[in-house]
Design an enzyme around this catalytic site. Structure first.
Site, PDB file in Angstrom:
ATOM      1  N   GLU A  13     -15.372 -16.690 -20.927  1.00  0.00           N
ATOM      2  CA  GLU A  13     -15.457 -15.361 -20.823  1.00  0.00           C
ATOM      3  C   GLU A  13     -14.255 -14.751 -19.941  1.00  0.00           C
ATOM      4  OE1 GLU A  13     -19.169 -12.934 -20.558  1.00  0.00           O
ATOM      5  OE2 GLU A  13     -20.383 -14.631 -21.195  1.00  0.00           O
ATOM      6  N   THR A  50     -10.356 -16.813 -18.788  1.00  0.00           N
ATOM      7  CA  THR A  50      -9.769 -17.913 -18.085  1.00  0.00           C
ATOM      8  C   THR A  50      -9.528 -17.171 -16.710  1.00  0.00           C
ATOM      9  OG1 THR A  50      -7.500 -17.550 -18.668  1.00  0.00           O
ATOM     10  CG2 THR A  50      -9.085 -18.991 -20.218  1.00  0.00           C
TER      11      THR A  50
END
Length: 394
Positions: free
Chosen positions: A375, A377
Protein backbone atom coordinates in the site's frame (compact mmCIF):
# COMPACT_ATOMS: atom_id res chain seq x y z
CA UNK A 1 -0.54 13.20 22.54
CA UNK A 2 -3.71 11.99 20.82
CA UNK A 3 -5.89 9.83 23.08
CA UNK A 4 -8.75 7.54 22.14
CA UNK A 5 -12.20 7.95 23.66
CA UNK A 6 -13.56 5.67 26.38
CA UNK A 7 -15.81 4.09 23.79
CA UNK A 8 -12.87 3.27 21.55
CA UNK A 9 -10.93 1.79 24.48
CA UNK A 10 -13.92 -0.34 25.47
CA UNK A 11 -14.16 -1.53 21.89
CA UNK A 12 -10.43 -2.31 21.95
CA UNK A 13 -10.96 -4.53 25.00
CA UNK A 14 -13.67 -6.56 23.26
CA UNK A 15 -11.56 -7.11 20.13
CA UNK A 16 -8.53 -8.02 22.24
CA UNK A 17 -10.59 -10.59 24.14
CA UNK A 18 -11.67 -12.17 20.85
CA UNK A 19 -8.11 -12.24 19.50
CA UNK A 20 -6.72 -13.78 22.67
CA UNK A 21 -9.33 -16.53 22.74
CA UNK A 22 -9.90 -17.29 19.06
CA UNK A 23 -6.54 -16.57 17.41
CA UNK A 24 -3.60 -16.77 19.84
CA UNK A 25 -3.99 -20.48 20.73
CA UNK A 26 -3.81 -21.51 17.06
CA UNK A 27 -1.74 -18.89 15.28
CA UNK A 28 1.63 -20.69 15.40
CA UNK A 29 0.08 -23.84 13.94
CA UNK A 30 -1.75 -21.91 11.20
CA UNK A 31 1.40 -20.00 10.33
CA UNK A 32 3.46 -23.17 10.02
CA UNK A 33 0.81 -24.85 7.85
CA UNK A 34 0.12 -21.71 5.76
CA UNK A 35 -3.52 -22.27 6.68
CA UNK A 36 -6.20 -19.66 5.94
CA UNK A 37 -8.79 -20.12 8.75
CA UNK A 38 -12.06 -19.37 6.98
CA UNK A 39 -14.11 -19.99 10.11
CA UNK A 40 -12.17 -17.41 12.12
CA UNK A 41 -12.34 -14.88 9.28
CA UNK A 42 -16.10 -15.28 9.23
CA UNK A 43 -16.17 -14.86 13.01
CA UNK A 44 -14.57 -11.46 12.46
CA UNK A 45 -17.71 -10.72 10.48
CA UNK A 46 -19.97 -12.09 13.21
CA UNK A 47 -18.21 -9.76 15.65
CA UNK A 48 -19.11 -6.88 13.36
CA UNK A 49 -15.55 -5.99 12.38
CA UNK A 50 -16.07 -6.28 8.61
CA UNK A 51 -19.01 -3.89 8.77
CA UNK A 52 -17.55 -1.30 11.12
CA UNK A 53 -17.61 1.54 8.60
CA UNK A 54 -20.53 0.37 6.44
CA UNK A 55 -24.03 1.87 6.76
CA UNK A 56 -26.72 -0.04 8.65
CA UNK A 57 -28.74 -0.54 5.46
CA UNK A 58 -26.09 -3.02 4.27
CA UNK A 59 -25.72 -4.72 7.64
CA UNK A 60 -22.93 -2.51 8.99
CA UNK A 61 -22.73 -0.48 12.18
CA UNK A 62 -21.99 2.89 10.59
CA UNK A 63 -18.98 3.33 12.86
CA UNK A 64 -15.96 5.53 12.38
CA UNK A 65 -12.61 4.89 10.74
CA UNK A 66 -10.81 5.10 14.07
CA UNK A 67 -12.71 2.03 15.28
CA UNK A 68 -11.51 0.09 12.25
CA UNK A 69 -7.92 1.06 13.02
CA UNK A 70 -8.35 -0.09 16.63
CA UNK A 71 -9.65 -3.47 15.42
CA UNK A 72 -6.80 -3.88 12.93
CA UNK A 73 -4.24 -3.01 15.61
CA UNK A 74 -5.64 -5.55 18.08
CA UNK A 75 -5.95 -8.39 15.56
CA UNK A 76 -2.48 -7.50 14.25
CA UNK A 77 -1.06 -7.62 17.77
CA UNK A 78 -1.76 -11.36 17.77
CA UNK A 79 -1.23 -12.07 14.06
CA UNK A 80 -0.30 -9.72 11.26
CA UNK A 81 -1.68 -11.99 8.54
CA UNK A 82 -5.18 -11.95 9.98
CA UNK A 83 -4.77 -8.24 10.61
CA UNK A 84 -4.11 -7.66 6.90
CA UNK A 85 -7.00 -9.98 6.05
CA UNK A 86 -9.33 -7.66 7.99
CA UNK A 87 -7.71 -4.51 6.63
CA UNK A 88 -7.94 -5.69 3.02
CA UNK A 89 -11.47 -7.05 3.44
CA UNK A 90 -12.77 -3.66 4.56
CA UNK A 91 -10.38 -1.13 3.06
CA UNK A 92 -9.73 -2.80 -0.29
CA UNK A 93 -12.71 -5.10 -0.71
CA UNK A 94 -15.71 -3.24 0.67
CA UNK A 95 -14.65 0.40 0.42
CA UNK A 96 -14.36 0.66 -3.39
CA UNK A 97 -17.92 -0.61 -3.82
CA UNK A 98 -19.24 1.38 -0.86
CA UNK A 99 -17.60 4.59 -2.09
CA UNK A 100 -18.00 4.36 -5.87
CA UNK A 101 -20.55 1.63 -6.54
CA UNK A 102 -24.03 2.08 -7.95
CA UNK A 103 -27.07 1.32 -5.82
CA UNK A 104 -27.47 -1.97 -7.67
CA UNK A 105 -23.83 -2.95 -7.08
CA UNK A 106 -24.07 -2.09 -3.40
CA UNK A 107 -27.25 -4.12 -2.95
CA UNK A 108 -25.76 -7.08 -4.82
CA UNK A 109 -22.36 -7.32 -3.15
CA UNK A 110 -22.20 -5.45 0.15
CA UNK A 111 -24.48 -7.50 2.46
CA UNK A 112 -22.37 -10.66 2.17
CA UNK A 113 -19.08 -8.72 2.35
CA UNK A 114 -20.17 -6.64 5.34
CA UNK A 115 -21.34 -9.75 7.21
CA UNK A 116 -17.96 -11.38 6.64
CA UNK A 117 -19.47 -14.37 4.90
CA UNK A 118 -17.65 -13.40 1.70
CA UNK A 119 -14.45 -11.54 0.80
CA UNK A 120 -13.40 -9.29 -2.05
CA UNK A 121 -9.99 -8.46 -3.52
CA UNK A 122 -8.47 -5.26 -4.89
CA UNK A 123 -6.58 -5.82 -8.16
CA UNK A 124 -4.23 -2.91 -8.77
CA UNK A 125 -0.63 -4.17 -8.75
CA UNK A 126 0.79 -5.87 -11.86
CA UNK A 127 4.14 -7.49 -12.73
CA UNK A 128 5.27 -4.19 -14.31
CA UNK A 129 3.07 -1.77 -12.35
CA UNK A 130 3.68 -1.55 -8.62
CA UNK A 131 4.60 1.87 -7.26
CA UNK A 132 3.97 3.12 -10.80
CA UNK A 133 0.39 1.85 -10.80
CA UNK A 134 -0.42 4.15 -13.70
CA UNK A 135 1.60 1.83 -15.92
CA UNK A 136 -1.27 -0.67 -15.86
CA UNK A 137 -1.19 -3.00 -18.87
CA UNK A 138 -4.36 -5.00 -18.20
CA UNK A 139 -6.91 -4.04 -20.83
CA UNK A 140 -10.68 -4.10 -21.01
CA UNK A 141 -12.48 -3.63 -24.32
CA UNK A 142 -16.20 -2.96 -24.50
CA UNK A 143 -17.84 -5.51 -26.80
CA UNK A 144 -21.53 -4.66 -27.07
CA UNK A 145 -22.77 -5.03 -23.48
CA UNK A 146 -19.68 -6.80 -22.06
CA UNK A 147 -16.17 -5.89 -20.98
CA UNK A 148 -13.53 -8.28 -22.33
CA UNK A 149 -10.55 -8.26 -19.96
CA UNK A 150 -7.01 -9.46 -20.69
CA UNK A 151 -3.99 -9.08 -18.43
CA UNK A 152 -2.49 -10.06 -15.10
CA UNK A 153 -2.40 -8.86 -11.49
CA UNK A 154 -0.08 -9.87 -8.68
CA UNK A 155 0.16 -9.84 -4.87
CA UNK A 156 -3.63 -9.64 -4.51
CA UNK A 157 -4.93 -10.26 -0.97
CA UNK A 158 -8.19 -12.17 -0.32
CA UNK A 159 -8.41 -12.98 -4.01
CA UNK A 160 -8.55 -16.77 -4.10
CA UNK A 161 -10.04 -18.06 -0.86
CA UNK A 162 -13.05 -20.35 -0.84
CA UNK A 163 -15.21 -17.41 0.29
CA UNK A 164 -13.90 -14.81 -2.19
CA UNK A 165 -16.83 -13.48 -4.23
CA UNK A 166 -15.15 -10.88 -6.45
CA UNK A 167 -12.07 -8.89 -7.34
CA UNK A 168 -12.24 -5.27 -8.44
CA UNK A 169 -9.53 -4.62 -11.03
CA UNK A 170 -8.09 -1.62 -12.80
CA UNK A 171 -7.74 -1.87 -16.57
CA UNK A 172 -7.00 0.33 -19.56
CA UNK A 173 -10.30 1.03 -21.26
CA UNK A 174 -9.01 3.46 -23.88
CA UNK A 175 -6.83 6.54 -24.37
CA UNK A 176 -7.41 10.19 -23.55
CA UNK A 177 -7.02 13.07 -25.98
CA UNK A 178 -3.53 13.76 -24.62
CA UNK A 179 -2.50 10.16 -25.31
CA UNK A 180 -2.45 9.01 -21.67
CA UNK A 181 -4.20 5.82 -20.66
CA UNK A 182 -7.84 5.85 -19.62
CA UNK A 183 -7.98 3.54 -16.59
CA UNK A 184 -11.26 2.24 -15.21
CA UNK A 185 -12.28 -0.07 -12.38
CA UNK A 186 -14.33 -3.18 -13.13
CA UNK A 187 -15.90 -5.79 -10.83
CA UNK A 188 -15.00 -9.37 -11.79
CA UNK A 189 -16.99 -12.06 -9.92
CA UNK A 190 -15.14 -15.19 -8.81
CA UNK A 191 -15.66 -18.13 -11.13
CA UNK A 192 -16.09 -15.98 -14.24
CA UNK A 193 -14.76 -17.87 -17.30
CA UNK A 194 -11.35 -16.51 -18.25
CA UNK A 195 -10.60 -15.35 -14.68
CA UNK A 196 -7.82 -17.59 -13.40
CA UNK A 197 -6.63 -17.52 -9.79
CA UNK A 198 -3.05 -18.77 -9.84
CA UNK A 199 -1.59 -20.89 -6.97
CA UNK A 200 -1.07 -19.11 -3.65
CA UNK A 201 2.31 -17.43 -3.15
CA UNK A 202 5.01 -18.99 -0.96
CA UNK A 203 5.77 -15.83 1.04
CA UNK A 204 8.42 -14.78 3.55
CA UNK A 205 5.71 -13.78 6.03
CA UNK A 206 1.95 -13.34 6.34
CA UNK A 207 1.66 -17.11 5.93
CA UNK A 208 -1.97 -17.16 7.03
CA UNK A 209 -3.04 -14.51 4.50
CA UNK A 210 -4.62 -15.51 1.18
CA UNK A 211 -2.50 -13.94 -1.59
CA UNK A 212 -2.49 -14.87 -5.30
CA UNK A 213 -1.46 -13.73 -8.77
CA UNK A 214 -4.43 -13.40 -11.13
CA UNK A 215 -4.71 -13.92 -14.88
CA UNK A 216 -7.45 -12.68 -17.22
CA UNK A 217 -7.84 -14.29 -20.63
CA UNK A 218 -10.77 -12.99 -22.66
CA UNK A 219 -12.66 -12.68 -19.39
CA UNK A 220 -16.15 -11.31 -20.06
CA UNK A 221 -18.25 -9.43 -17.52
CA UNK A 222 -21.35 -7.26 -17.99
CA UNK A 223 -20.82 -3.62 -18.91
CA UNK A 224 -22.78 -2.81 -15.74
CA UNK A 225 -19.81 -4.11 -13.72
CA UNK A 226 -17.96 -0.85 -14.34
CA UNK A 227 -17.28 0.60 -10.88
CA UNK A 228 -17.76 4.35 -10.75
CA UNK A 229 -17.09 6.61 -13.69
CA UNK A 230 -15.28 5.31 -16.76
CA UNK A 231 -11.71 6.61 -16.82
CA UNK A 232 -11.69 7.42 -13.10
CA UNK A 233 -10.52 4.02 -11.88
CA UNK A 234 -6.97 5.04 -11.10
CA UNK A 235 -8.05 8.15 -9.18
CA UNK A 236 -10.62 6.08 -7.27
CA UNK A 237 -8.06 3.52 -6.20
CA UNK A 238 -5.58 6.22 -5.13
CA UNK A 239 -8.26 7.69 -2.87
CA UNK A 240 -8.87 4.25 -1.37
CA UNK A 241 -5.13 3.87 -0.72
CA UNK A 242 -5.04 7.03 1.43
CA UNK A 243 -7.25 5.32 4.00
CA UNK A 244 -5.29 2.11 3.53
CA UNK A 245 -2.04 3.77 4.53
CA UNK A 246 -3.45 4.73 7.89
CA UNK A 247 -4.85 1.22 8.33
CA UNK A 248 -1.44 -0.31 7.57
CA UNK A 249 0.07 2.07 10.13
CA UNK A 250 -2.43 0.67 12.66
CA UNK A 251 -1.34 -2.85 11.71
CA UNK A 252 2.27 -1.80 12.36
CA UNK A 253 1.31 -0.36 15.75
CA UNK A 254 -0.12 -3.75 16.69
CA UNK A 255 3.16 -5.40 15.76
CA UNK A 256 5.24 -2.93 17.78
CA UNK A 257 2.96 -3.51 20.78
CA UNK A 258 3.42 -7.28 20.40
CA UNK A 259 7.21 -6.85 20.33
CA UNK A 260 7.12 -4.72 23.46
CA UNK A 261 4.89 -7.20 25.31
CA UNK A 262 7.10 -10.17 24.44
CA UNK A 263 10.35 -8.35 25.23
CA UNK A 264 9.20 -7.10 28.63
CA UNK A 265 7.99 -10.57 29.58
CA UNK A 266 11.12 -12.33 28.39
CA UNK A 267 13.53 -9.79 29.89
CA UNK A 268 11.93 -10.31 33.29
CA UNK A 269 11.93 -14.11 33.04
CA UNK A 270 15.24 -14.93 31.34
CA UNK A 271 17.98 -15.38 33.92
CA UNK A 272 21.65 -14.90 33.22
CA UNK A 273 24.66 -14.00 35.36
CA UNK A 274 22.58 -14.14 38.53
CA UNK A 275 19.54 -12.13 37.50
CA UNK A 276 17.02 -11.24 34.79
CA UNK A 277 18.44 -9.83 31.56
CA UNK A 278 16.10 -6.87 31.92
CA UNK A 279 18.39 -5.34 34.53
CA UNK A 280 21.15 -5.04 31.94
CA UNK A 281 21.17 -1.60 30.37
CA UNK A 282 22.09 -3.06 26.99
CA UNK A 283 18.76 -4.91 26.98
CA UNK A 284 16.59 -2.47 28.92
CA UNK A 285 17.53 0.51 26.77
CA UNK A 286 16.62 -1.32 23.57
CA UNK A 287 13.22 -2.24 24.99
CA UNK A 288 12.74 1.38 26.04
CA UNK A 289 13.35 2.38 22.43
CA UNK A 290 10.51 0.09 21.36
CA UNK A 291 8.16 1.87 23.75
CA UNK A 292 9.17 5.26 22.33
CA UNK A 293 8.49 4.04 18.79
CA UNK A 294 5.17 2.56 19.91
CA UNK A 295 3.88 5.74 21.49
CA UNK A 296 4.99 7.92 18.58
CA UNK A 297 3.55 5.51 15.99
CA UNK A 298 0.25 5.18 17.82
CA UNK A 299 -0.09 8.94 18.17
CA UNK A 300 0.61 9.60 14.48
CA UNK A 301 -1.72 6.82 13.37
CA UNK A 302 -4.73 7.80 15.43
CA UNK A 303 -4.20 11.49 14.70
CA UNK A 304 -4.52 10.64 10.99
CA UNK A 305 -7.55 8.42 11.68
CA UNK A 306 -9.21 11.23 13.62
CA UNK A 307 -8.57 13.58 10.71
CA UNK A 308 -10.28 11.11 8.39
CA UNK A 309 -13.29 10.89 10.69
CA UNK A 310 -13.51 14.68 10.97
CA UNK A 311 -13.54 14.96 7.18
CA UNK A 312 -16.21 12.27 6.86
CA UNK A 313 -18.40 13.97 9.47
CA UNK A 314 -17.97 17.37 7.84
CA UNK A 315 -16.90 18.90 11.13
CA UNK A 316 -16.15 22.59 11.34
CA UNK A 317 -12.42 23.09 10.98
CA UNK A 318 -11.92 19.59 9.56
CA UNK A 319 -8.60 19.11 7.76
CA UNK A 320 -8.35 19.34 4.00
CA UNK A 321 -7.80 16.31 1.80
CA UNK A 322 -4.23 17.50 1.27
CA UNK A 323 -3.60 17.68 5.01
CA UNK A 324 -5.04 14.22 5.53
CA UNK A 325 -2.94 12.73 2.73
CA UNK A 326 0.18 14.21 4.33
CA UNK A 327 -0.73 12.86 7.77
CA UNK A 328 -1.50 9.42 6.31
CA UNK A 329 1.88 9.24 4.59
CA UNK A 330 3.71 10.36 7.75
CA UNK A 331 1.92 7.77 9.89
CA UNK A 332 2.49 4.97 7.39
CA UNK A 333 6.18 5.77 6.95
CA UNK A 334 7.05 6.14 10.61
CA UNK A 335 4.95 3.28 11.99
CA UNK A 336 6.02 0.68 9.43
CA UNK A 337 9.72 1.55 9.57
CA UNK A 338 9.47 1.46 13.36
CA UNK A 339 7.82 -1.96 13.23
CA UNK A 340 10.74 -3.35 11.23
CA UNK A 341 13.16 -1.91 13.78
CA UNK A 342 11.10 -3.20 16.71
CA UNK A 343 11.12 -6.76 15.37
CA UNK A 344 14.88 -6.58 14.85
CA UNK A 345 15.34 -5.47 18.45
CA UNK A 346 12.95 -8.14 19.71
CA UNK A 347 14.81 -10.98 18.00
CA UNK A 348 18.07 -9.59 19.42
CA UNK A 349 16.64 -9.46 22.95
CA UNK A 350 15.62 -13.09 22.62
CA UNK A 351 19.13 -14.03 21.44
CA UNK A 352 19.36 -17.50 19.95
CA UNK A 353 15.73 -18.17 20.80
CA UNK A 354 14.79 -15.26 18.58
CA UNK A 355 15.96 -17.35 15.63
CA UNK A 356 13.73 -20.30 16.54
CA UNK A 357 10.27 -20.62 14.99
CA UNK A 358 8.78 -21.75 18.31
CA UNK A 359 9.00 -18.15 19.56
CA UNK A 360 6.57 -15.54 18.21
CA UNK A 361 9.22 -12.86 17.68
CA UNK A 362 10.55 -14.91 14.78
CA UNK A 363 7.16 -14.68 13.07
CA UNK A 364 7.03 -10.98 13.90
CA UNK A 365 10.38 -10.49 12.17
CA UNK A 366 9.19 -12.27 9.02
CA UNK A 367 5.88 -10.43 8.94
CA UNK A 368 7.27 -6.92 9.45
CA UNK A 369 9.14 -6.43 6.19
CA UNK A 370 6.10 -6.25 3.94
CA UNK A 371 4.68 -3.33 5.94
CA UNK A 372 7.19 -0.94 4.36
CA UNK A 373 6.24 -2.18 0.88
CA UNK A 374 2.49 -2.81 0.68
CA UNK A 375 0.00 0.00 0.00
CA UNK A 376 2.80 2.37 -0.91
CA UNK A 377 6.49 1.76 -0.23
CA UNK A 378 8.46 3.87 2.22
CA UNK A 379 10.03 5.61 -0.76
CA UNK A 380 6.59 6.56 -2.08
CA UNK A 381 5.61 7.88 1.35
CA UNK A 382 8.73 10.05 1.48
CA UNK A 383 7.90 11.37 -1.99
CA UNK A 384 4.35 12.24 -0.91
CA UNK A 385 5.59 13.93 2.26
CA UNK A 386 8.16 15.95 0.31
CA UNK A 387 5.52 17.05 -2.19
CA UNK A 388 3.28 18.05 0.70
CA UNK A 389 6.05 20.31 1.91
CA UNK A 390 6.14 22.02 -1.46
CA UNK A 391 9.32 20.38 -2.76
CA UNK A 392 9.48 19.76 -6.53
CA UNK A 393 10.36 16.09 -6.12
CA UNK A 394 9.64 13.80 -9.07
Amino acid sequence: MFELSREHEAFRASVRDFAEKEIRPHVAEWDKAHHFPVDVVQKLGHLGLMGLTAPEEYGGSGGDFTSLCVAIEEIGRIDQALGITLEAAVGLGINPILTFGSDEQKQQWLPDLVSGQRLAGFGLTEPGAGSDAGATKTRAVLDNDEWVINGAKQFITNSGSEITSLVTVTARTGSREDGTAEISAIIVPSGTPGFLVEPVYDKLGWHISDTHPLTFEDCRVPAANLLGERGRGFAQFLAILDDGRVAIAALAVGLIQACLDECVRYANERQTMGGPIGRKQGVAFQIADIDVMLQASRGLTYRAAAMRDAMEAGESGAPSVKEFKHAAAVAKLYATESAVTATRIATQVFGGYGFMEEYPVTRFYRDARILTIGEGTSEVQRMLIARGLGLPVE
